[in-house]
Design a protein around this motif. Structure first.
Motif, short mmCIF file in Angstrom:
data_model
loop_
_atom_site.label_atom_id
_atom_site.label_comp_id
_atom_site.label_asym_id
_atom_site.label_seq_id
_atom_site.Cartn_x
_atom_site.Cartn_y
_atom_site.Cartn_z
N LEU A 7 36.05 45.39 36.52
CA LEU A 7 36.34 43.84 36.70
C LEU A 7 37.66 43.99 37.79
O LEU A 7 38.76 44.60 37.35
N VAL A 8 37.61 43.10 38.47
CA VAL A 8 38.79 43.19 39.65
C VAL A 8 39.41 41.92 39.97
O VAL A 8 38.87 40.79 40.17
N GLU A 9 40.70 41.94 40.31
CA GLU A 9 41.39 40.50 40.60
C GLU A 9 41.27 40.53 41.97
O GLU A 9 41.82 41.61 42.91
N PRO A 10 40.62 39.61 42.76
CA PRO A 10 40.63 39.37 44.31
C PRO A 10 41.98 39.68 44.76
O PRO A 10 42.00 40.21 46.03
N GLY A 11 42.92 38.77 44.49
CA GLY A 11 44.20 38.84 45.13
C GLY A 11 44.83 40.14 45.28
O GLY A 11 45.48 40.42 46.36
N THR A 12 44.75 41.10 44.43
CA THR A 12 45.64 42.29 44.41
C THR A 12 44.48 43.27 44.55
O THR A 12 44.96 44.60 44.88
N SER B 105 40.19 42.20 31.52
CA SER B 105 39.45 40.73 31.08
C SER B 105 38.24 40.89 30.56
O SER B 105 37.49 39.95 30.37
N ALA B 106 37.75 42.20 30.12
CA ALA B 106 36.37 42.19 29.51
C ALA B 106 36.33 41.41 28.04
O ALA B 106 35.22 40.80 27.94
N THR C 104 28.18 34.74 36.86
CA THR C 104 28.70 33.16 36.60
C THR C 104 29.86 33.28 35.89
O THR C 104 30.74 32.21 36.32
N VAL C 105 30.17 33.98 34.96
CA VAL C 105 31.24 33.98 34.12
C VAL C 105 32.62 34.65 34.87
O VAL C 105 33.68 33.87 35.06
N THR C 106 32.55 35.56 35.73
CA THR C 106 33.37 36.14 36.51
C THR C 106 33.91 35.08 37.65
O THR C 106 35.09 35.24 38.05
N ASP C 107 33.14 34.71 38.09
CA ASP C 107 33.16 33.65 39.34
C ASP C 107 33.96 32.51 38.66
O ASP C 107 35.06 32.07 39.42
N SER C 108 33.77 32.10 37.49
CA SER C 108 34.69 30.97 37.19
C SER C 108 35.95 31.47 36.54
O SER C 108 36.79 30.54 36.72
N LEU C 109 36.07 32.62 36.27
CA LEU C 109 37.54 33.38 36.01
C LEU C 109 38.17 33.72 37.31
O LEU C 109 39.33 34.22 37.02
N GLY C 110 37.47 33.67 38.52
CA GLY C 110 38.26 34.08 39.72
C GLY C 110 38.32 35.79 39.69
O GLY C 110 39.26 36.42 40.18
N LEU C 111 37.41 36.32 39.14
CA LEU C 111 37.26 37.63 39.08
C LEU C 111 36.26 38.27 39.97
O LEU C 111 35.15 37.56 40.27
N GLU C 112 36.10 39.55 40.56
CA GLU C 112 35.18 40.11 41.26
C GLU C 112 34.50 41.48 40.36
O GLU C 112 35.17 41.82 39.37
N LEU C 113 33.39 42.13 40.73
CA LEU C 113 32.60 43.13 40.16
C LEU C 113 32.73 44.19 41.12
O LEU C 113 32.27 43.84 42.03
N MET C 114 32.98 45.33 40.41
CA MET C 114 32.88 46.55 41.27
C MET C 114 32.31 47.67 40.59
O MET C 114 32.60 47.96 39.47
#
Length: 392
Positions: A25-30, A36-37, A96-106
């Protein structure tokens, strides 16, 4: 004297297949990892969406050792394509969940620059015990893999298949290698993940036991001295999974996209079925001395697809890419039987255009070593569902 563990062996139809894919799980900004799991899993539980019906265990999303990771687990399937459909569905649910939380998947084997000091371990008692035992090496396990389970119809096949699969360790490691960077530095390795994980005593290459009773005695000894609570905590690169009745192949770095996950899964699936057929025919299985297996692991982790590997017990050597190309031809009839001819043929794309570690290095070179650009490329591959060979 300790008592042997009674491991048993679950019933599993021959050459059924299941995939487990660890994802960060990745923070797009940084572009750094997000702890956040728990929030993601809680949101999935609240959604309560029915999961697709497989041929066995229901597909699911689970937590992992680190709070920066979720794991997608397919059902028990007849084909790699069916397992891929499960993973695609689960990936959509998580997205769907991570988009709502502002997270990306890697995906990948490691995050290029995440620091161990910034990570948080999950809150299970077992995880706390592992951290207490492993110390700094446990804290370094910011790693992701692809685990492939293949059904084995009889316990007596499990250990011969395990030993024979080690012959193909460098093929799988080189193709899947996707962890060249660690804590902001280029390691010089195609797969730093594989060497990090083996620092834990119950991980790494398996003990090549001949008889099931030896495995039970080993498991009993480890429990007796408090090294593990059960055989499920023995995380070998290739291991029998007694509870499930499978051979579990844990060699591969985590892929950065679904397409390569299925290609690697198909290769493992075909290999186990091929070796199982040789057993049925009373033919000898390929086996390497343990010191050759260890050398091949090092070479494929270090050099990836550029490795020269040991091919047989006589010590003959050759490029791993040539060995893979030959193996793919040999396995074509098996892939036809298993319904994964397309996925297996796709392995040639990795040989032609490069593995994940090579794509990551190309992006870093194009951006003057900026590893945030590498993370960005890995995130795009996850969304695209395929490798992206154009450097941006």
């Amino acid at each position: 004297m300790s008592s042997p563990a009674r491991l048993g062996f679950g019933e599993s139809p021959r050459s059924t297949v299941g995939l487990e894919w660890e994802i960060g799980l990745v923070e797009p900004g940084t572009a750094d990892l997000a702890q956040s799991a728990p929030q993601v899993l809680e949101a999935l539980a609240r959604a309560g969406e029915p999961q697709p019906a497989g041929t066995g265990f229901a597909p699911q999303v689970t937590g992992e050792f680190m709070r920066n990771t979720v794991e997608l687990v397919s059902g028990v399937c007849r084909t790699v394509g069916q397992a891929g459909a499960d993973l695609e569905h689960l990936l959509g649910r998580v997205r769907t969940v991570t988009d709502s939380l502002g997270l990306e998947l890697m995906g990948g084997g490691t995050h290029p620059f995440a620091r161990a000091a910034d990570q948080q371990v999950g809150d299970k008692e077992r995880y706390a015990r592992i951290m207490d035992r492993t110390g700094i090496w446990g804290a370094q396990l910011i790693i992701w893999g692809l685990h492939v389970h293949v059904g084995v119809e009889h316990r007596d096949k499990a250990l011969p298949l395990m030993r024979a699969m080690l012959t193909y360790f460098p093929h799988l490691q080189a193709l899947s290698a996707g962890s060249p960077y660690w804590a902001g530095r280029h390691t010089g390795y195609a797969s730093n993940r594989s060497l990090l994980f083996q620092q834990i005593p119950s991980s790494g290459l398996p003990v090549a036991f001949e008889r099931w009773e030896e495995l039970e005695a080993y498991a009993g000894d480890l429990q007796h001295v408090g090294a593990v609570e059960g055989f499920h905590e023995v995380h070998w690169d290739v291991r029998p999974s007694p509870a499930l009745g499978t051979l579990e192949v844990r060699v591969c770095d985590g892929p950065t996209n679904l397409t390569e996950a299925l290609q690697l899964g198909a290769l493992v699936h075909c290999l186990v079925e091929h070796l199982s057929t040789l057993l049925d025919q009373g033919r000898p299985l390929p086996v390497l001395p343990p010191w050759f297996v260890a050398e091949n692991k090092f070479r494929s982790a270090r050099y990836g697809l550029d490795a020269t590997v040991i091919l047989d017990a006589e010590g003959d050597q050759g490029p791993v890419t040539d060995a893979i190309a030959k193996l793919l031809v040999e396995l074509e009839p098996v892939a036809q039987r298993l319904g994964c001819a397309t996925e297996l043929a796709g392995v040639r794309d990795i040989l032609r255009t490069g593995a994940s570690y090579q794509r990551q290095q190309a992006v870093a070179a194009a951006h003057d070593g900026d590893l945030t650009a590498v993370v960005g490329a890995m995130l795009r591959e996850m969304r695209a569902g395929r490798p992206l060979t154009e450097v941006r």
